[in-house]
Design a protein around this motif. Structure first.
Motif, PDB file in Angstrom:
ATOM      1  N   GLY A 124       0.674  -1.393   0.127  1.00 46.79           N
ATOM      2  CA  GLY A 124       0.098   0.031   0.144  1.00 46.79           C
ATOM      3  C   GLY A 124       0.902   1.403   0.029  1.00 46.79           C
ATOM      4  O   GLY A 124       0.265   2.405  -0.382  1.00 46.79           O
ATOM      5  N   ILE A 125       2.136   1.340   0.417  1.00 45.46           N
ATOM      6  CA  ILE A 125       2.969   2.468   0.257  1.00 45.46           C
ATOM      7  C   ILE A 125       3.012   3.191  -0.757  1.00 45.46           C
ATOM      8  O   ILE A 125       2.895   4.338  -0.789  1.00 45.46           O
ATOM      9  N   PRO A 126       3.239   2.504  -1.965  1.00 45.37           N
ATOM     10  CA  PRO A 126       3.424   3.210  -3.170  1.00 45.37           C
ATOM     11  C   PRO A 126       2.081   4.226  -3.496  1.00 45.37           C
ATOM     12  O   PRO A 126       2.038   5.351  -4.009  1.00 45.37           O
ATOM     13  N   SER A 127       1.264   3.359  -3.221  1.00 46.22           N
ATOM     14  CA  SER A 127      -0.308   3.986  -3.654  1.00 46.22           C
ATOM     15  C   SER A 127      -0.297   5.402  -2.791  1.00 46.22           C
ATOM     16  O   SER A 127      -0.873   6.445  -3.175  1.00 46.22           O
ATOM     17  N   TRP A 128      -0.135   5.325  -1.582  1.00 43.21           N
ATOM     18  CA  TRP A 128      -0.121   6.454  -0.635  1.00 43.21           C
ATOM     19  C   TRP A 128       0.789   7.517  -0.724  1.00 43.21           C
ATOM     20  O   TRP A 128       0.264   8.478  -0.874  1.00 43.21           O
ATOM     21  N   LEU A 129       2.007   7.350  -1.215  1.00 43.00           N
ATOM     22  CA  LEU A 129       2.900   8.251  -1.666  1.00 43.00           C
ATOM     23  C   LEU A 129       2.311   9.009  -3.142  1.00 43.00           C
ATOM     24  O   LEU A 129       2.445  10.353  -3.021  1.00 43.00           O
ATOM     25  N   SER A 130       1.880   8.267  -4.045  1.00 46.02           N
ATOM     26  CA  SER A 130       1.478   8.920  -5.288  1.00 46.02           C
ATOM     27  C   SER A 130       0.214   9.617  -4.978  1.00 46.02           C
ATOM     28  O   SER A 130      -0.103  10.879  -5.346  1.00 46.02           O
TER      29      SER A 130
ATOM     30  N   SER B  17       3.770   6.167  -8.791  1.00 43.93           N
ATOM     31  CA  SER B  17       3.969   4.980  -7.603  1.00 43.93           C
ATOM     32  C   SER B  17       4.861   4.029  -7.930  1.00 43.93           C
ATOM     33  O   SER B  17       5.453   3.386  -7.011  1.00 43.93           O
ATOM     34  N   ILE B  18       5.201   3.702  -9.308  1.00 39.72           N
ATOM     35  CA  ILE B  18       6.218   2.751  -9.711  1.00 39.72           C
ATOM     36  C   ILE B  18       7.566   3.087  -9.443  1.00 39.72           C
ATOM     37  O   ILE B  18       8.200   2.488  -9.077  1.00 39.72           O
ATOM     38  N   TYR B  19       7.750   4.478  -9.555  1.00 38.86           N
ATOM     39  CA  TYR B  19       9.112   5.112  -9.194  1.00 38.86           C
ATOM     40  C   TYR B  19       9.364   4.702  -7.853  1.00 38.86           C
ATOM     41  O   TYR B  19      10.439   4.466  -7.418  1.00 38.86           O
TER      42      TYR B  19
END
Length: 518
Positions: free
Chosen positions: A157-163, A458-460
């Motif tokens: 879930g972290i990449p989604s939250w950052l984006s 979010s991929i980055y």
């Protein structure tokens, strides 16, 4: 949870003419109402406070003290620190899954929600151990398994939250906002950690049982904190990754990623990349019966009013986005720095608490007081670093703070168990650690948000987290084996070695370019 409605009375050809003036650059916030942004930021701040309470029980000094009480070896202690970093390798998969979802909030519930509920199993296991149904070895195993599963789900879930945060918060306010947000979390840490430490050490049923009570309360606060995300403006990842027209880009980052494309400079934009920002919300098809009132709910930027037959709706497949990442030399330099720094930092950082609890044999109450002092210094300095980052950029602060953080392990070499060290040098050392750590944490996050392009962002984030997670876990594992198989003086040798590695890790940062500020 709000999706901004769009209704228009006549069909609109969503095409953009080539724009050559910086004044017409689209921004990610140009179509988000200011009230929605304010509400989202307030909700995110409350979420950070409640998530900090959750983290007090599920990580840090209290969880480390549990393993010390259960007579865990240094290798097990190293696993405690390496597991949360190692599971970051799953973040690319999490990024891929999140980009297939239609709601950032719903995706957060499916990942972070289940991750936080899993700790209830450990609460039940601690209760069973107090009744004699489980021994210490079994409880250690269950603790590590819950830690692994919980962090795996959180890693998804972290990449989604950052984006999500990157699209809500204007670039020019990120340093200031994250400074305030992290300061609120640090204040919570400052207040709650000593209280939790005192409660655990003085619980009538023993330290392990007291930790079980604190863990249960932390889990409840974590679930409530996740509910605060309901009040943030929601994003549709599929719309975020759809570009309208061609993507003009001006930064060196984007030039490296698209060397074979014709570029049309258009200014820096809110996120500093000089690129058009894709639609953030699902756009329903135009209806003939729409009213003028409905039209006023969403004003299209001026760029949408100009059209050109040469531009069309473009969607970049994830495979093409992944290929462009490896052509982005600036991002790769950042990855090299981030990976080396995480390895060097975690070579010794997780073992400072073990050194105090085991080698120095300090009571957990003392250690929680030191932790609260560190949180207090973090609290005071975060706002200062945030404002300074908005003025001079993040890289100068990272270089200055990195040198200070690199030399900190050397200061542990003379620490003993005398009264002067306990009441003066250890508190001062934790205050220094909190102040410099605030700079590194805040600016590492900010520079990553600036370097990563908007599209497939979010991929980055996931790749950076995976690299940092693998290198951090490697550093912790190396450190734990050094402590496990060194007869005497292993901790001090490890601290000195960490300083050398930390200074070396800063070299790639010198060659990393931070995006121009807009």
């Amino acid at each position: 949870m709000d999706f901004v409605p769009v209704e228009i009375s006549t069909p609109v050809n969503l095409e953009i003419a080539q724009v050559t003036t910086p004044q017409t650059t689209l921004s990610s916030t140009s179509r988000i109402p200011k009230d929605a942004i304010r509400r989202s930021l307030r909700a995110s701040t409350v979420d950070s406070v409640l998530a900090t309470v959750y983290a007090i029980g599920t990580s840090g000094i209290l969880l480390a003290n549990l393993l010390v009480e259960l007579d865990a070896s240094p290798v097990i202690f190293g696993m405690l620190s390496s597991i949360p970093m190692l599971v970051n390798l799953i973040q690319p998969l999490g990024a891929y899954m999140s980009e297939r979802s239609t709601s950032r909030f719903q995706y957060a519930l499916r990942t972070h929600g289940i991750a936080r509920l899993l700790w209830m199993i450990l609460v039940i296991a601690i209760a069973s151990a107090s009744w004699g149904m489980l021994n210490n070895s079994q409880l250690v195993t269950i603790t590590l398994l819950i830690l692994l599963l919980s962090n795996l789900l959180a890693g998804l879930g972290i990449p989604s939250w950052l984006s999500w945060m990157a699209m809500i918060i204007p670039r020019q306010l990120r340093g200031r906002y994250f400074g305030i947000r992290n300061s609120a979390a640090s204040l919570t840490n400052l207040i709650c950690v000593p209280i939790a430490g005192f409660a655990v050490s003085h619980w009538y049923g023993g330290v392990v049982q007291g930790y079980g009570v604190i863990l249960f309360l932390s889990m409840i606060f974590g679930i409530i904190g996740l509910g605060c995300q309901y009040f943030q403006i929601d994003m549709n990842p599929r719309s975020q990754n759809t570009y309208v027209g061609k993507s003009p880009q001006t930064s060196e980052i984007q030039l490296d990623a698209t060397k074979n494309e014709k570029l049309h400079p258009q200014g820096n934009g809110v996120f500093g990349h000089g690129e058009d920002v894709p639609p953030l919300y699902p756009m329903p098809q135009p209806t003939a019966g729409a009213t003028s009132t409905a039209r006023k709910e969403m004003e299209f930027p001026a760029a949408f009013k100009e059209s050109s037959q040469g531009n069309q709706l473009i969607h970049t497949p994830p495979q093409q986005a992944t290929i462009s990442i490896w052509k982005n030399s600036n991002f790769l330099r950042f990855l090299l720095y981030f990976g080396l720094w995480t390895l060097a930092f975690n070579l010794s950082a997780p073992f400072f608490n073990l050194y105090m609890l085991d080698t120095l044999d300090l009571n957990v109450s003392y250690v929680t007081i030191y932790t609260s002092l560190q949180a207090g210094a973090n609290l005071l300095m975060l706002i200062v670093w945030g404002k300074l980052a908005d003025k001079i950029g993040n890289r100068p602060i990272l270089l200055f703070g990195g040198i200070l953080v690199a030399t900190t392990p050397l200061l542990w070499l003379g620490i003993g168990v005398n009264q002067l060290d306990i009441w003066l040098w250890l508190p001062l050392l934790h205050i220094l650690t909190g102040g410099t750590g605030a700079a590194m944490e805040l600016c590492n996050n900010n520079i990553q948000l600036g370097i990563a392009p908007i599209k497939n962002q979010s991929i980055y984030f996931a790749i950076a987290a995976a690299v940092a997670g693998a290198s951090g876990a490697l550093g912790t594992t190396i450190g734990s084996f050094i402590l496990q198989f060194t007869q005497s003086g292993g901790s001090l040798a490890l601290f000195a070695l960490s300083t050398v590695f930390r200074l070396t890790a800063l070299i790639p940062l010198i060659f990393t370019q931070e995006p121009r500020r807009g």
